[in-house]
Design a protein around this motif. Structure first.
Motif, PDB file in Angstrom:
ATOM      1  N   THR A  91       0.765  -1.262   0.019  1.00  0.00           N
ATOM      2  CA  THR A  91      -0.154   0.025   0.008  1.00  0.00           C
ATOM      3  C   THR A  91       0.818   1.388   0.064  1.00  0.00           C
ATOM      4  OG1 THR A  91      -0.134   0.053   2.345  1.00  0.00           O
ATOM      5  CG2 THR A  91      -1.829  -1.074   1.314  1.00  0.00           C
ATOM      6  N   ASN A  92       1.928   1.241   0.587  1.00  0.00           N
ATOM      7  CA  ASN A  92       3.106   2.267   0.721  1.00  0.00           C
ATOM      8  C   ASN A  92       3.236   2.806  -0.626  1.00  0.00           C
ATOM      9  OD1 ASN A  92       2.910   2.711   3.303  1.00  0.00           O
ATOM     10  ND2 ASN A  92       4.820   1.643   3.717  1.00  0.00           N
ATOM     11  N   GLN A  93       3.577   1.660  -1.352  1.00  0.00           N
ATOM     12  CA  GLN A  93       4.227   1.874  -2.920  1.00  0.00           C
ATOM     13  C   GLN A  93       2.957   2.233  -3.661  1.00  0.00           C
ATOM     14  OE1 GLN A  93       5.900  -1.536  -4.718  1.00  0.00           O
ATOM     15  NE2 GLN A  93       5.986  -0.868  -6.554  1.00  0.00           N
ATOM     16  N   VAL A  94       1.695   2.009  -3.749  1.00  0.00           N
ATOM     17  CA  VAL A  94       0.702   2.625  -4.375  1.00  0.00           C
ATOM     18  C   VAL A  94       0.526   4.117  -4.016  1.00  0.00           C
ATOM     19  CG1 VAL A  94      -1.830   2.336  -4.808  1.00  0.00           C
ATOM     20  CG2 VAL A  94      -0.543   0.126  -4.575  1.00  0.00           C
ATOM     21  N   ALA A  95       0.529   4.168  -2.820  1.00  0.00           N
ATOM     22  CA  ALA A  95       0.414   5.670  -2.190  1.00  0.00           C
ATOM     23  C   ALA A  95       1.669   6.562  -3.009  1.00  0.00           C
ATOM     24  CB  ALA A  95       0.607   5.731  -0.671  1.00  0.00           C
ATOM     25  N   VAL A  96       2.606   6.094  -2.945  1.00  0.00           N
ATOM     26  CA  VAL A  96       4.073   6.813  -3.696  1.00  0.00           C
ATOM     27  C   VAL A  96       3.534   7.002  -4.977  1.00  0.00           C
ATOM     28  CG1 VAL A  96       6.348   6.743  -4.207  1.00  0.00           C
ATOM     29  CG2 VAL A  96       5.921   6.130  -1.790  1.00  0.00           C
ATOM     30  N   ASP A  97       3.090   5.874  -5.747  1.00  0.00           N
ATOM     31  CA  ASP A  97       2.995   6.074  -7.391  1.00  0.00           C
ATOM     32  C   ASP A  97       1.790   7.455  -7.221  1.00  0.00           C
ATOM     33  OD1 ASP A  97       4.693   4.346  -7.916  1.00  0.00           O
ATOM     34  OD2 ASP A  97       3.308   2.699  -7.818  1.00  0.00           O
ATOM     35  N   HIS A  98       0.850   7.224  -6.655  1.00  0.00           N
ATOM     36  CA  HIS A  98      -0.091   8.253  -6.642  1.00  0.00           C
ATOM     37  C   HIS A  98       0.290   9.774  -6.447  1.00  0.00           C
ATOM     38  CE1 HIS A  98      -3.669   5.884  -7.551  1.00  0.00           C
ATOM     39  NE2 HIS A  98      -3.496   5.336  -6.543  1.00  0.00           N
ATOM     40  N   LEU A  99       0.981   9.733  -5.296  1.00  0.00           N
ATOM     41  CA  LEU A  99       1.659  11.114  -5.076  1.00  0.00           C
ATOM     42  C   LEU A  99       2.552  11.551  -6.358  1.00  0.00           C
ATOM     43  CD1 LEU A  99       2.678  10.318  -1.409  1.00  0.00           C
ATOM     44  CD2 LEU A  99       0.979  11.910  -2.147  1.00  0.00           C
ATOM     45  N   VAL A 100       3.407  10.828  -6.858  1.00  0.00           N
ATOM     46  CA  VAL A 100       4.584  11.171  -7.919  1.00  0.00           C
ATOM     47  C   VAL A 100       3.683  11.687  -9.083  1.00  0.00           C
ATOM     48  CG1 VAL A 100       5.984  10.108  -9.397  1.00  0.00           C
ATOM     49  CG2 VAL A 100       6.230   9.789  -7.107  1.00  0.00           C
ATOM     50  N   GLU A 101       2.556  10.885  -9.533  1.00  0.00           N
ATOM     51  CA  GLU A 101       1.644  11.337 -10.530  1.00  0.00           C
ATOM     52  C   GLU A 101       1.015  12.533 -10.351  1.00  0.00           C
ATOM     53  OE1 GLU A 101      -1.928   8.635 -11.656  1.00  0.00           O
ATOM     54  OE2 GLU A 101      -0.012   7.038 -11.674  1.00  0.00           O
ATOM     55  N   MET A 102       0.768  13.033  -8.819  1.00  0.00           N
ATOM     56  CA  MET A 102       0.203  14.440  -8.594  1.00  0.00           C
ATOM     57  C   MET A 102       1.327  15.443  -8.689  1.00  0.00           C
ATOM     58  SD  MET A 102      -2.817  13.742  -6.148  1.00  0.00           S
ATOM     59  CE  MET A 102      -2.125  12.638  -4.923  1.00  0.00           C
ATOM     60  N   GLY A 103       2.650  15.007  -8.868  1.00  0.00           N
ATOM     61  CA  GLY A 103       3.755  15.951  -9.118  1.00  0.00           C
ATOM     62  C   GLY A 103       4.356  15.859  -7.727  1.00  0.00           C
ATOM     63  N   PHE A 104       4.440  15.306  -6.692  1.00  0.00           N
ATOM     64  CA  PHE A 104       5.091  15.340  -5.449  1.00  0.00           C
ATOM     65  C   PHE A 104       6.516  14.921  -5.757  1.00  0.00           C
ATOM     66  CE2 PHE A 104       1.096  15.531  -3.416  1.00  0.00           C
ATOM     67  CZ  PHE A 104       1.183  16.615  -2.562  1.00  0.00           C
ATOM     68  N   ASP A 105       7.409  15.516  -5.250  1.00  0.00           N
ATOM     69  CA  ASP A 105       9.041  14.937  -5.239  1.00  0.00           C
ATOM     70  C   ASP A 105       9.240  14.055  -4.029  1.00  0.00           C
ATOM     71  OD1 ASP A 105       9.965  16.589  -7.485  1.00  0.00           O
ATOM     72  OD2 ASP A 105       8.924  17.936  -6.455  1.00  0.00           O
ATOM     73  N   LYS A 127      12.931   4.299  -7.561  1.00  0.00           N
ATOM     74  CA  LYS A 127      12.456   4.061  -8.825  1.00  0.00           C
ATOM     75  C   LYS A 127      11.618   4.901  -9.599  1.00  0.00           C
ATOM     76  CE  LYS A 127      12.344  -1.005  -8.568  1.00  0.00           C
ATOM     77  NZ  LYS A 127      11.645  -1.993  -8.022  1.00  0.00           N
ATOM     78  N   VAL A 128      10.878   5.791  -9.020  1.00  0.00           N
ATOM     79  CA  VAL A 128      10.114   6.821  -9.790  1.00  0.00           C
ATOM     80  C   VAL A 128      10.619   8.382  -9.510  1.00  0.00           C
ATOM     81  CG1 VAL A 128       7.870   5.583 -10.154  1.00  0.00           C
ATOM     82  CG2 VAL A 128       8.530   6.780  -7.879  1.00  0.00           C
ATOM     83  N   ASP A 129      12.049   8.249  -9.144  1.00  0.00           N
ATOM     84  CA  ASP A 129      12.841   9.247  -8.753  1.00  0.00           C
ATOM     85  C   ASP A 129      12.271  10.396  -7.565  1.00  0.00           C
ATOM     86  OD1 ASP A 129      14.542   8.913 -10.722  1.00  0.00           O
ATOM     87  OD2 ASP A 129      13.171   9.665 -12.583  1.00  0.00           O
ATOM     88  N   ALA A 130      11.485   9.550  -6.775  1.00  0.00           N
ATOM     89  CA  ALA A 130      10.982  10.307  -5.724  1.00  0.00           C
ATOM     90  C   ALA A 130      11.995  10.168  -4.426  1.00  0.00           C
ATOM     91  CB  ALA A 130       9.553   9.907  -5.343  1.00  0.00           C
ATOM     92  N   GLY A 131      11.804  10.922  -3.543  1.00  0.00           N
ATOM     93  CA  GLY A 131      12.630  10.665  -2.310  1.00  0.00           C
ATOM     94  C   GLY A 131      11.821  10.500  -1.051  1.00  0.00           C
ATOM     95  N   VAL A 132      12.211   9.957   0.168  1.00  0.00           N
ATOM     96  CA  VAL A 132      12.044   9.541   1.161  1.00  0.00           C
ATOM     97  C   VAL A 132      12.488  10.293   2.410  1.00  0.00           C
ATOM     98  CG1 VAL A 132      11.197   7.684   2.694  1.00  0.00           C
ATOM     99  CG2 VAL A 132      10.897   7.127   0.485  1.00  0.00           C
ATOM    100  N   ILE A 133      11.689  11.095   2.931  1.00  0.00           N
ATOM    101  CA  ILE A 133      12.240  11.704   4.336  1.00  0.00           C
ATOM    102  C   ILE A 133      11.728  11.107   5.771  1.00  0.00           C
ATOM    103  CG2 ILE A 133      12.468  13.964   5.495  1.00  0.00           C
ATOM    104  CD1 ILE A 133      11.801  15.233   3.039  1.00  0.00           C
ATOM    105  N   ALA A 134      12.547  10.486   6.508  1.00  0.00           N
ATOM    106  CA  ALA A 134      12.148   9.565   7.603  1.00  0.00           C
ATOM    107  C   ALA A 134      11.888  10.542   9.020  1.00  0.00           C
ATOM    108  CB  ALA A 134      13.107   8.536   7.780  1.00  0.00           C
ATOM    109  N   LEU A 135      10.875  10.202   9.401  1.00  0.00           N
ATOM    110  CA  LEU A 135      10.849  11.017  10.743  1.00  0.00           C
ATOM    111  C   LEU A 135      11.708  10.368  11.938  1.00  0.00           C
ATOM    112  CD1 LEU A 135       6.804  11.030  11.598  1.00  0.00           C
ATOM    113  CD2 LEU A 135       8.144  12.781  10.832  1.00  0.00           C
TER     114      LEU A 135
END
Ligand code: XMP
Length: 244
Positions: A91-105, A127-135
């Motif tokens: 589910t995290n992966q699907v969420a990231v894909d949606h966020l990237v589609e909406m233009g988030f980095d 894989k989709v050139d997005a970053g992850v920032i960890a709390l």
């Protein structure tokens, strides 16, 4: 395509600013898209990125969110989704894909999901050139009740989260500007530190930068200021004056 870390570092250089604007709408702003776009256009010279929370994302359509992100990108800014992602791998992966589609980095995630879960999230984001920032340690007073808990043997949970972020190859970590000792400690790890809590939550801008914050996440001190542009510009200058 360059990585998120490279893109935000470049934006920070270009704008001479390490401010991430938290686009948290004041309660008197019913037209959220209008608020977001006007605020970005007003302060874009003085920030390097925007950050959108659940409470801005939820009432908007995907098209409206995309438009806000397009505005940010056209100004040379990066965009971070602050949804503190905290679920199972698929589910995290699907969420990231949606966020990237909406233009988030990039997306902010909670290392509470575990070592494997965080590593999988970072891999799928990269894989989709997005970053992850960890709390690693949140800025609010209740943070000690979670991030400050001690594991068996007395190791604080935030240390484990820092280790997980490093091992997973996260692009950044979040530590509150209200936690100067922890900031100093985690800054040694060399992962870019994003620090919320300056201004409304009582964190001190100069001390946060001196203690190792690379980027300051700032909301109310800008969006609720009488003169948001002047407030942002002043903070930009104060960060530059620290010279770190
Ligand atoms: P203010 O108005 O206090 O807003 O400048 C701060 C912004 O940052 C978010 N925030 C956090 N986000 N980890 C995060 O990922 C944190 O520890 C944290 N503390 C504050 C907050 O939601 C707001 O958008």
């Amino acid at each position: 395509m360059t990585s998120f870390s490279q893109r935000i570092a470049r934006a920070a250089d270009n704008k001479k600013s390490r401010i991430v604007l938290a686009l948290d709408p004041p309660s008197n702003k019913p037209d959220l898209q209008d608020f977001a776009i006007k605020t970005i256009n007003a302060v874009e010279q003085h920030i390097c990125a925007i950050k959108m929370n659940f409470h801005l994302i939820l009432p908007l359509s995907a098209a409206e969110i995309s438009q806000i992100n397009k505005t940010a990108h056209s100004c040379g800014l990066q965009s971070i989704a602050d949804i503190k992602l905290n679920d199972i791998e698929n589910t995290n992966q699907v969420a990231v894909d949606h966020l990237v589609e909406m233009g988030f980095d990039a997306v902010i995630a909670n290392p509470f999901i575990g070592k494997g879960g965080l590593a999988a999230l970072v891999q799928s984001a990269h894989k989709v050139d997005a970053g992850v920032i960890a709390l690693v340690y949140m800025s609010h007073p209740g943070a000690s009740e979670g991030y400050g808990l001690e594991e068996k043997g007395g190791r604080p949970l935030y240390n484990t989260f820092l280790g997980r972020a490093a091992e997973a190859g996260a692009d950044g970590i979040v530590v509150g500007a209200t936690q100067l000792e922890i900031l100093k400690q985690v800054a040694k790890q060399g992962i870019p530190v994003y620090s919320p809590g300056v201004g409304a939550q009582g964190g001190d801008l100069e001390n946060a930068i001196k203690s190792g914050a690379n980027y300051l996440i700032i909301g109310r001190a800008i969006v609720e200021a009488k003169e948001p542009v002047r407030a942002t510009k002043e903070m930009q200058s104060r960060i530059l004056a620290v010279g770190k």
